[in-house]
Write an enzyme that holds these catalytic residues in place. Structure first.
Site, PDB file in Angstrom:
ATOM      1  CE  LYS A  22      -2.114   1.858   3.983  1.00 36.22           C
ATOM      2  NZ  LYS A  22      -1.167   3.770   4.363  1.00 36.22           N
ATOM      3  CG  ASN A  23       2.114   2.834   3.438  1.00 36.27           C
ATOM      4  OD1 ASN A  23       1.041   3.317   3.252  1.00 36.27           O
ATOM      5  ND2 ASN A  23       2.645   2.592   4.872  1.00 36.27           N
ATOM      6  CB  CYS A 116      -4.892   6.174  10.717  1.00 39.43           C
ATOM      7  SG  CYS A 116      -5.590   4.725  10.113  1.00 39.43           S
ATOM      8  NE  ARG A 121      -0.557  10.289   9.910  1.00 38.84           N
ATOM      9  CZ  ARG A 121      -0.717   8.919   9.642  1.00 38.84           C
ATOM     10  NH1 ARG A 121      -2.163   8.960   9.558  1.00 38.84           N
ATOM     11  NH2 ARG A 121      -0.258   8.777   8.734  1.00 38.84           N
ATOM     12  CG  ASP A 304       2.744   1.589   9.445  1.00 41.59           C
ATOM     13  OD1 ASP A 304       2.073   2.322  10.531  1.00 41.59           O
ATOM     14  OD2 ASP A 304       3.471   1.722   8.388  1.00 41.59           O
ATOM     15  NE  ARG A 396      -7.313   4.117   4.661  1.00 42.28           N
ATOM     16  CZ  ARG A 396      -6.116   4.671   5.544  1.00 42.28           C
ATOM     17  NH1 ARG A 396      -6.340   4.621   6.566  1.00 42.28           N
ATOM     18  NH2 ARG A 396      -4.743   4.711   4.480  1.00 42.28           N
TER      19      ARG A 396
HETATM   20  N1  EPU Z   1       6.084  14.015  11.009  1.00 41.41           N
HETATM   21  C1  EPU Z   1       6.554  16.051  11.593  1.00 41.41           C
HETATM   22  N2  EPU Z   1       6.031  16.587  10.328  1.00 41.41           N
HETATM   23  C2  EPU Z   1       6.274  16.080   9.281  1.00 41.41           C
HETATM   24  C3  EPU Z   1       6.064  14.414   8.805  1.00 41.41           C
HETATM   25  C4  EPU Z   1       6.158  13.489  10.020  1.00 41.41           C
HETATM   26  O1  EPU Z   1       6.698  16.153  12.319  1.00 41.41           O
HETATM   27  O2  EPU Z   1       5.918  16.657   8.353  1.00 41.41           O
HETATM   28  C5  EPU Z   1       6.244  13.377  12.069  1.00 41.41           C
HETATM   29  C6  EPU Z   1       5.128  12.115  12.182  1.00 41.41           C
HETATM   30  O3  EPU Z   1       4.274  12.977  12.939  1.00 41.41           O
HETATM   31  C7  EPU Z   1       5.269  10.754  13.029  1.00 41.41           C
HETATM   32  C8  EPU Z   1       6.250  10.994  11.781  1.00 41.41           C
HETATM   33  O4  EPU Z   1       7.043  11.898  11.685  1.00 41.41           O
HETATM   34  O5  EPU Z   1       5.205  11.730  13.924  1.00 41.41           O
HETATM   35  C9  EPU Z   1       6.572   9.727  10.869  1.00 41.41           C
HETATM   36  O6  EPU Z   1       5.881  10.557  10.178  1.00 41.41           O
HETATM   37  P1  EPU Z   1       5.955  10.410   8.264  1.00 41.41           P
HETATM   38  O7  EPU Z   1       6.623  10.785   7.512  1.00 41.41           O
HETATM   39  O8  EPU Z   1       7.595   9.274   8.589  1.00 41.41           O
HETATM   40  O9  EPU Z   1       4.580   9.009   8.136  1.00 41.41           O
HETATM   41  P2  EPU Z   1       3.769   9.407   7.078  1.00 41.41           P
HETATM   42  O10 EPU Z   1       4.875   9.793   5.565  1.00 41.41           O
HETATM   43  O11 EPU Z   1       3.001  10.246   7.531  1.00 41.41           O
HETATM   44  C10 EPU Z   1       4.180   7.004   6.003  1.00 41.41           C
HETATM   45  C11 EPU Z   1       2.485   5.144   6.449  1.00 41.41           C
HETATM   46  C12 EPU Z   1       2.434   5.145   7.461  1.00 41.41           C
HETATM   47  C13 EPU Z   1       3.751   4.869   8.650  1.00 41.41           C
HETATM   48  C14 EPU Z   1       4.619   5.341   8.161  1.00 41.41           C
HETATM   49  C15 EPU Z   1       5.831   4.872   9.441  1.00 41.41           C
HETATM   50  C16 EPU Z   1       1.941   6.296   4.171  1.00 41.41           C
HETATM   51  C17 EPU Z   1       0.591   6.970   3.220  1.00 41.41           C
HETATM   52  N3  EPU Z   1       1.822   6.293   5.890  1.00 41.41           N
HETATM   53  O12 EPU Z   1       3.579   7.741   6.761  1.00 41.41           O
HETATM   54  O13 EPU Z   1       1.230   4.529   7.967  1.00 41.41           O
HETATM   55  O14 EPU Z   1       2.899   4.593   9.935  1.00 41.41           O
HETATM   56  O15 EPU Z   1       4.973   5.910   7.026  1.00 41.41           O
HETATM   57  O16 EPU Z   1       6.673   4.151   8.708  1.00 41.41           O
HETATM   58  O17 EPU Z   1       2.803   6.092   3.516  1.00 41.41           O
HETATM   59  C18 EPU Z   1      -0.561   2.939   7.690  1.00 41.41           C
HETATM   60  O18 EPU Z   1      -0.089   1.888   6.746  1.00 41.41           O
HETATM   61  O19 EPU Z   1      -1.343   2.322   8.798  1.00 41.41           O
HETATM   62  C19 EPU Z   1       0.547   3.870   8.210  1.00 41.41           C
HETATM   63  C20 EPU Z   1       0.098   5.008   8.835  1.00 41.41           C
END
Ligand code: EPU
Length: 416
Positions: A22-23, A116, A121, A304, A396
């Site tokens: 998915k990601n 989610c 976030r 995750d 999802r």
């Molecule tokens: N963060 C910030 N600022 C930013 C971006 C992130 O503070 O601009 C913080 C977030 O709040 C969090 C941490 O950094 O505390 C990690 O966030 P990250 O950006 O790595 O996560 P994401 O890109 O929002 C993706 C996956 C998530 C997965 C995380 C961590 C997607 C669409 N989502 O999220 O997937 O948990 O990386 O590996 O790729 C899931 O699949 O259930 C899911 C939530």
């Protein structure tokens, strides 16, 4: 509204084939618009996020052909339309259109992303990255308006190795003038997957999968072909399921290196399995020992997977702890497991799990995607029936979950 009914107590054996991640897929579809005429993506999972991303591509003037799990996207008539709120709010990954629209048109208009809910976030790191490339970012009502006269490569240091920010900045930098260097970049496999797509379109990128990624801006990218990596979170979920109730359960089509942290933890708690590069064979673990888990960025133990791993720890003899270091509020599913008979409590970002506890069926509402998967695993080992509401959240992220689990002997069905 449909619900999921699961009758616990079955032993699962046979083979589960892992779908495309998915990601990765949710970043590859927005990346498709960087191609000037067409591109092709193989092994795309049939999940809801993909349906919504395809709708966004349509709004942007793209057409596509789907053949089994392959999608061919024609971007010839791409136009820069605002991404509608009802689509962008369906998922987190809609934010990747910020990077790709900015790259192609020097302007992106998109509402706050959905996804989610487990605490705040922010996407400040994405924004800082766009600004470093020369963009101006305004928030008007709930819309981001991102504009640039031109994008110029820059050296960008991420305060946190965010997956989303790394990918989004890499996408925006593809059409910037000159070189962009992302330091403290995330190293998750999804980043390698997206980079290989961009490289295949003609972009020069080095270092994906390490902490320093270098992107040389291009003038014309096209004809990208890529295969989505196997879903490491789906794979880890089903391997853990095998440790709970499997008998020679084969989890096939994985990349072992992508789930190493989970496999090492399973060994730590006493589970036995056979693992090759693309398959794990696992049976119910008879004596589970307690442990402490700290979620970390890749290659650490993934956030995750912690909710699903919690279910295993409810069966361990003794006290275990999970420290959630990525998201502040990701223990809602553990509180629901308590309603099934588990004994867990959260103190700030640390969850304590006392085991072993016998689980029993319950009527529950799925709180989020991975929490939903955790409840499915809890239901599979519980006594009696579990009914889960709000199942689109699970659909999802887990392609064909009902079919995959039924095929290995689970009693699981969608009911109205
Ligand atoms: N963060 C910030 N600022 C930013 C971006 C992130 O503070 O601009 C913080 C977030 O709040 C969090 C941490 O950094 O505390 C990690 O966030 P990250 O950006 O790595 O996560 P994401 O890109 O929002 C993706 C996956 C998530 C997965 C995380 C961590 C997607 C669409 N989502 O999220 O997937 O948990 O990386 O590996 O790729 C899931 O699949 O259930 C899911 C939530």
């Amino acid at each position: 509204m449909s619900r999921l009914k699961i009758t616990g107590g079955k032993t699962l054996s046979g083979t589960i084939n892992i779908s495309g991640a998915k990601n990765s897929a949710v970043a590859l579809l927005p990346a498709a618009i960087l191609a000037k005429s067409k591109c092709k993506i193989y092994k795309v999972p049939k999940i809801r996020d993909i349906e919504y991303l395809l709708k966004i591509l349509e709004v942007l003037g793209c057409t596509y052909k789907i053949e089994e799990d392959q999608i061919e996207i024609d971007t010839t008539n791409l136009k820069n339309a605002p991404v509608p709120e009802e689509l962008s709010q369906q998922m987190r990954a809609s934010y990747y259109f910020m990077g790709t629209l900015l790259a192609r048109f020097k302007r992106a208009e998109i509402c706050f992303p959905g996804g989610c809910n487990f605490g705040s976030r922010p996407i400040d790191l994405h924004i800082k990255g766009f600004e470093a490339l020369g963009a101006k970012v305004e928030i008007i009502k709930s819309r981001y308006i991102i504009t640039a006269k031109k994008l110029v490569g820059a050296r960008i240091y991420l305060d946190f190795a965010s997956v989303g920010a790394t990918i989004n900045i890499m996408l925006a930098a593809t059409y910037a003038k000159g070189q962009t260097i992302i330091e403290n970049a995330a190293r998750e496999p999804e980043i390698i997957n997206v980079a290989s797509f961009l490289i295949n379109m003609g972009c020069k990128i080095t270092g994906a999968g390490t902490s320093t990624i270098i992107i040389e801006g291009s003038e014309e990218l096209d004809n990208g072909v890529v295969e989505v990596f196997p879903d490491r979170i789906e794979a880890a979920t089903y391997v853990i399921m095998g440790a709970l109730c499997g008998k020679n359960l084969h989890i096939k089509g994985i990349i072992k290196d992508h789930i190493n942290a989970t496999l090492i933890k399973l060994k730590d708690v006493g589970c036995e399995f056979k693992a090759t590069n693309d398959e794990v064979v696992i049976s119910k673990c008879k004596k589970i020992m307690p442990t402490d888990v700290h979620t970390q960025v890749f290659p650490g133990f993934p956030t995750d997977v912690q909710q699903v791993f919690t279910v295993l720890l409810t069966q361990a003899k003794g006290k275990s702890h999970i420290s959630e270091n990525i998201y502040e509020l990701r223990f809602e599913s553990a509180m629901l497991l308590n309603k099934m008979g588990a004994d867990t409590y959260a103190n700030k970002n640390v969850l304590t799990i006392n085991g072993p506890t016998k689980l029993r069926g319950a009527n529950l509402t799925v709180p989020d995607l991975r929490g939903g998967a955790a409840l499915v695993l809890g239901a599979l080992i519980a006594k009696g029936d579990t009914i889960l509401d709000n199942i689109p959240l699970i659909l999802r992220g887990y392609e064909d979950i009902v079919e995959k689990l039924s095929n290995v002997g689970a009693k699981i069905e969608i009911i109205e």
